[in-house]
Motif scaffolding. Structure first.
Motif, PDB file in Angstrom:
ATOM      1  N   GLU A  74      11.479 -27.313 -22.192  1.00 26.87           N
ATOM      2  CA  GLU A  74      12.265 -28.505 -21.907  1.00 26.87           C
ATOM      3  C   GLU A  74      13.721 -28.202 -22.187  1.00 26.87           C
ATOM      4  O   GLU A  74      14.053 -27.502 -23.144  1.00 26.87           O
ATOM      5  CB  GLU A  74      11.778 -29.685 -22.741  1.00 26.87           C
ATOM      6  N   SER A  75      14.584 -28.726 -21.334  1.00 21.64           N
ATOM      7  CA  SER A  75      16.020 -28.519 -21.450  1.00 21.64           C
ATOM      8  C   SER A  75      16.720 -29.870 -21.461  1.00 21.64           C
ATOM      9  O   SER A  75      16.260 -30.812 -20.815  1.00 21.64           O
ATOM     10  CB  SER A  75      16.519 -27.679 -20.273  1.00 21.64           C
ATOM     11  N   THR A  76      17.835 -29.942 -22.164  1.00 15.78           N
ATOM     12  CA  THR A  76      18.643 -31.163 -22.118  1.00 15.78           C
ATOM     13  C   THR A  76      19.455 -31.219 -20.832  1.00 15.78           C
ATOM     14  O   THR A  76      19.969 -32.280 -20.483  1.00 15.78           O
ATOM     15  CB  THR A  76      19.591 -31.236 -23.329  1.00 15.78           C
ATOM     16  N   ALA A  77      19.558 -30.106 -20.133  1.00 18.15           N
ATOM     17  CA  ALA A  77      20.265 -30.081 -18.850  1.00 18.15           C
ATOM     18  C   ALA A  77      19.417 -30.787 -17.798  1.00 18.15           C
ATOM     19  O   ALA A  77      18.183 -30.754 -17.836  1.00 18.15           O
ATOM     20  CB  ALA A  77      20.545 -28.649 -18.414  1.00 18.15           C
ATOM     21  N   SER A  78      20.066 -31.405 -16.843  1.00 20.06           N
ATOM     22  CA  SER A  78      19.350 -32.095 -15.766  1.00 20.06           C
ATOM     23  C   SER A  78      18.648 -31.084 -14.860  1.00 20.06           C
ATOM     24  O   SER A  78      18.989 -29.897 -14.840  1.00 20.06           O
ATOM     25  CB  SER A  78      20.333 -32.921 -14.926  1.00 20.06           C
ATOM     26  N   ARG A  79      17.700 -31.599 -14.084  1.00 15.68           N
ATOM     27  CA  ARG A  79      17.003 -30.746 -13.122  1.00 15.68           C
ATOM     28  C   ARG A  79      18.004 -30.137 -12.141  1.00 15.68           C
ATOM     29  O   ARG A  79      17.916 -28.952 -11.811  1.00 15.68           O
ATOM     30  CB  ARG A  79      15.937 -31.562 -12.370  1.00 15.68           C
ATOM     31  N   GLN A  80      18.986 -30.900 -11.710  1.00 14.76           N
ATOM     32  CA  GLN A  80      19.996 -30.376 -10.788  1.00 14.76           C
ATOM     33  C   GLN A  80      20.810 -29.262 -11.437  1.00 14.76           C
ATOM     34  O   GLN A  80      21.112 -28.254 -10.807  1.00 14.76           O
ATOM     35  CB  GLN A  80      20.928 -31.488 -10.304  1.00 14.76           C
ATOM     36  N   ASP A 121      11.878 -33.672 -13.666  1.00 13.64           N
ATOM     37  CA  ASP A 121      12.750 -34.569 -14.423  1.00 13.64           C
ATOM     38  C   ASP A 121      12.039 -35.060 -15.674  1.00 13.64           C
ATOM     39  O   ASP A 121      10.826 -35.291 -15.663  1.00 13.64           O
ATOM     40  CB  ASP A 121      13.125 -35.793 -13.576  1.00 13.64           C
ATOM     41  N   LEU A 122      12.817 -35.228 -16.734  1.00 10.76           N
ATOM     42  CA  LEU A 122      12.327 -35.858 -17.959  1.00 10.76           C
ATOM     43  C   LEU A 122      12.983 -37.230 -18.089  1.00 10.76           C
ATOM     44  O   LEU A 122      14.076 -37.456 -17.561  1.00 10.76           O
ATOM     45  CB  LEU A 122      12.680 -34.999 -19.182  1.00 10.76           C
ATOM     46  N   ASP A 123      12.337 -38.130 -18.796  1.00 10.80           N
ATOM     47  CA  ASP A 123      12.858 -39.490 -18.954  1.00 10.80           C
ATOM     48  C   ASP A 123      14.228 -39.512 -19.635  1.00 10.80           C
ATOM     49  O   ASP A 123      15.009 -40.425 -19.412  1.00 10.80           O
ATOM     50  CB  ASP A 123      11.879 -40.350 -19.754  1.00 10.80           C
ATOM     51  N   ASN A 124      14.525 -38.510 -20.460  1.00 10.75           N
ATOM     52  CA  ASN A 124      15.795 -38.481 -21.192  1.00 10.75           C
ATOM     53  C   ASN A 124      16.938 -37.883 -20.373  1.00 10.75           C
ATOM     54  O   ASN A 124      18.017 -37.644 -20.912  1.00 10.75           O
ATOM     55  CB  ASN A 124      15.626 -37.714 -22.505  1.00 10.75           C
ATOM     56  N   GLY A 125      16.703 -37.595 -19.100  1.00 12.90           N
ATOM     57  CA  GLY A 125      17.730 -37.008 -18.250  1.00 12.90           C
ATOM     58  C   GLY A 125      17.690 -35.495 -18.216  1.00 12.90           C
ATOM     59  O   GLY A 125      18.417 -34.867 -17.456  1.00 12.90           O
ATOM     60  N   GLY A 126      16.842 -34.909 -19.040  1.00  7.50           N
ATOM     61  CA  GLY A 126      16.692 -33.460 -19.062  1.00  7.50           C
ATOM     62  C   GLY A 126      15.696 -32.987 -18.020  1.00  7.50           C
ATOM     63  O   GLY A 126      15.368 -33.704 -17.065  1.00  7.50           O
ATOM     64  N   CYS A 127      15.198 -31.783 -18.237  1.00  6.95           N
ATOM     65  CA  CYS A 127      14.340 -31.135 -17.247  1.00  6.95           C
ATOM     66  C   CYS A 127      13.265 -30.318 -17.946  1.00  6.95           C
ATOM     67  O   CYS A 127      13.526 -29.668 -18.960  1.00  6.95           O
ATOM     68  CB  CYS A 127      15.225 -30.224 -16.392  1.00  6.95           C
ATOM     69  N   ARG A 128      12.048 -30.348 -17.409  1.00  5.14           N
ATOM     70  CA  ARG A 128      10.994 -29.424 -17.842  1.00  5.14           C
ATOM     71  C   ARG A 128      10.948 -28.307 -16.816  1.00  5.14           C
ATOM     72  O   ARG A 128      10.854 -28.552 -15.615  1.00  5.14           O
ATOM     73  CB  ARG A 128       9.638 -30.112 -17.945  1.00  5.14           C
ATOM     74  N   ILE A 129      11.029 -27.080 -17.305  1.00  2.00           N
ATOM     75  CA  ILE A 129      10.994 -25.900 -16.446  1.00  2.00           C
ATOM     76  C   ILE A 129       9.642 -25.224 -16.650  1.00  2.00           C
ATOM     77  O   ILE A 129       9.232 -24.997 -17.789  1.00  2.00           O
ATOM     78  CB  ILE A 129      12.115 -24.904 -16.821  1.00  2.00           C
ATOM     79  N   GLU A 130       8.964 -24.893 -15.565  1.00  2.00           N
ATOM     80  CA  GLU A 130       7.692 -24.170 -15.620  1.00  2.00           C
ATOM     81  C   GLU A 130       7.872 -22.837 -14.909  1.00  2.00           C
ATOM     82  O   GLU A 130       8.521 -22.772 -13.865  1.00  2.00           O
ATOM     83  CB  GLU A 130       6.580 -24.949 -14.931  1.00  2.00           C
ATOM     84  N   MET A 131       7.289 -21.803 -15.483  1.00  2.00           N
ATOM     85  CA  MET A 131       7.359 -20.475 -14.869  1.00  2.00           C
ATOM     86  C   MET A 131       5.992 -19.817 -14.969  1.00  2.00           C
ATOM     87  O   MET A 131       5.374 -19.801 -16.034  1.00  2.00           O
ATOM     88  CB  MET A 131       8.397 -19.619 -15.588  1.00  2.00           C
ATOM     89  N   ALA A 132       5.543 -19.279 -13.844  1.00  2.00           N
ATOM     90  CA  ALA A 132       4.287 -18.537 -13.812  1.00  2.00           C
ATOM     91  C   ALA A 132       4.503 -17.276 -12.994  1.00  2.00           C
ATOM     92  O   ALA A 132       5.308 -17.254 -12.064  1.00  2.00           O
ATOM     93  CB  ALA A 132       3.181 -19.384 -13.203  1.00  2.00           C
ATOM     94  N   LEU A 179      17.432 -19.363 -19.369  1.00  4.01           N
ATOM     95  CA  LEU A 179      17.770 -20.230 -18.236  1.00  4.01           C
ATOM     96  C   LEU A 179      18.238 -21.595 -18.742  1.00  4.01           C
ATOM     97  O   LEU A 179      19.258 -22.114 -18.301  1.00  4.01           O
ATOM     98  CB  LEU A 179      16.565 -20.373 -17.298  1.00  4.01           C
ATOM     99  N   ALA A 180      17.483 -22.163 -19.680  1.00  3.71           N
ATOM    100  CA  ALA A 180      17.868 -23.458 -20.246  1.00  3.71           C
ATOM    101  C   ALA A 180      19.224 -23.365 -20.933  1.00  3.71           C
ATOM    102  O   ALA A 180      20.073 -24.253 -20.776  1.00  3.71           O
ATOM    103  CB  ALA A 180      16.799 -23.950 -21.222  1.00  3.71           C
ATOM    104  N   ALA A 181      19.457 -22.294 -21.686  1.00  2.00           N
ATOM    105  CA  ALA A 181      20.729 -22.133 -22.400  1.00  2.00           C
ATOM    106  C   ALA A 181      21.905 -22.048 -21.432  1.00  2.00           C
ATOM    107  O   ALA A 181      22.956 -22.658 -21.662  1.00  2.00           O
ATOM    108  CB  ALA A 181      20.675 -20.895 -23.300  1.00  2.00           C
ATOM    109  N   VAL A 182      21.754 -21.297 -20.345  1.00  2.00           N
ATOM    110  CA  VAL A 182      22.838 -21.184 -19.356  1.00  2.00           C
ATOM    111  C   VAL A 182      23.106 -22.558 -18.737  1.00  2.00           C
ATOM    112  O   VAL A 182      24.262 -22.977 -18.610  1.00  2.00           O
ATOM    113  CB  VAL A 182      22.504 -20.134 -18.274  1.00  2.00           C
ATOM    114  N   ALA A 183      22.039 -23.281 -18.364  1.00  2.00           N
ATOM    115  CA  ALA A 183      22.207 -24.602 -17.746  1.00  2.00           C
ATOM    116  C   ALA A 183      22.830 -25.587 -18.731  1.00  2.00           C
ATOM    117  O   ALA A 183      23.706 -26.373 -18.358  1.00  2.00           O
ATOM    118  CB  ALA A 183      20.861 -25.113 -17.236  1.00  2.00           C
ATOM    119  N   GLU A 184      22.403 -25.554 -19.978  1.00  3.18           N
ATOM    120  CA  GLU A 184      22.954 -26.467 -20.986  1.00  3.18           C
ATOM    121  C   GLU A 184      24.413 -26.145 -21.277  1.00  3.18           C
ATOM    122  O   GLU A 184      25.221 -27.057 -21.466  1.00  3.18           O
ATOM    123  CB  GLU A 184      22.117 -26.410 -22.261  1.00  3.18           C
ATOM    124  N   ARG A 185      24.750 -24.871 -21.294  1.00  8.37           N
ATOM    125  CA  ARG A 185      26.147 -24.474 -21.513  1.00  8.37           C
ATOM    126  C   ARG A 185      27.004 -24.974 -20.359  1.00  8.37           C
ATOM    127  O   ARG A 185      28.107 -25.486 -20.568  1.00  8.37           O
ATOM    128  CB  ARG A 185      26.245 -22.954 -21.669  1.00  8.37           C
TER     129      ARG A 185
END
Length: 159
Positions: A17-23, A105-116, A147-153
């Motif tokens: 989960e990331s605090t960054a938006s899906r976009q 999308d997450l309810d808090n405005g963030g994003c869940r990222i899945e990778m397989a 990925l989450a860190a780059v998007a959040e930054r």
């Protein structure tokens, strides 16, 4: 247009989960020049197809640490912009892998990222999927952290 490769339903799918938006997360994925910043094992980018991340487009990158680097490439197999991308990544000498990244999308405005990821060519494809998925799980977990860190930054740079 969302595809459902077999690895995307694996119990070894990595999630973060990331605090960054899906976009915002998608913007990082869609910028092929950032690939070496968040994909573990990639040391540099050599070229990015101007059509990236359209299906069939390719990025050229290197893996390893100088002076032992291998030039490889990754091709987009399918893409649902902002939601899912399926990549075919060459990884010599271990073979080619299909990687599915999905964003929710997450309810808090963030994003869940899945990778397989699943091996699609020898020698890794000779092993049972559960073995290869277990082998790449730690690397994929770190990849999603990056990925989450780059998007959040990027998100914090906008404020």
């Amino acid at each position: 247009m969302t595809s459902h490769p077999e690895e995307s339903t694996s119990s070894l799918t990595v999630e973060r989960e990331s605090t960054a938006s899906r976009q915002r997360v998608w913007d990082v994925i869609a910028d092929g020049w950032t690939y070496s910043q968040w994909v573990v094992g990639n040391s540099r980018m050599r070229a990015v197809d101007p059509r990236w991340p359209e299906p069939g487009s390719v990025i050229h990158h290197s893996i390893g640490v100088w002076p032992v680097v291998i030039n490889d490439s990754t091709r987009v197999e399918s893409c649902d912009p902002g939601r899912e991308i399926v990549l075919i990544a060459k990884g010599r000498p271990v073979g080619t892998a299909r990687i599915t990244l999905r964003l929710h999308d997450l309810d808090n405005g963030g994003c869940r990222i899945e990778m397989a990821e699943v091996a699609v060519s020898p020698p890794m494809s000779w092993l049972p999927h559960q073995v290869t998925l277990a082998a790449v799980f730690p690397r994929n977990r770190e990849t999603l952290w990056r990925l989450a860190a780059v998007a959040e930054r990027r998100a914090s740079d906008d404020t």
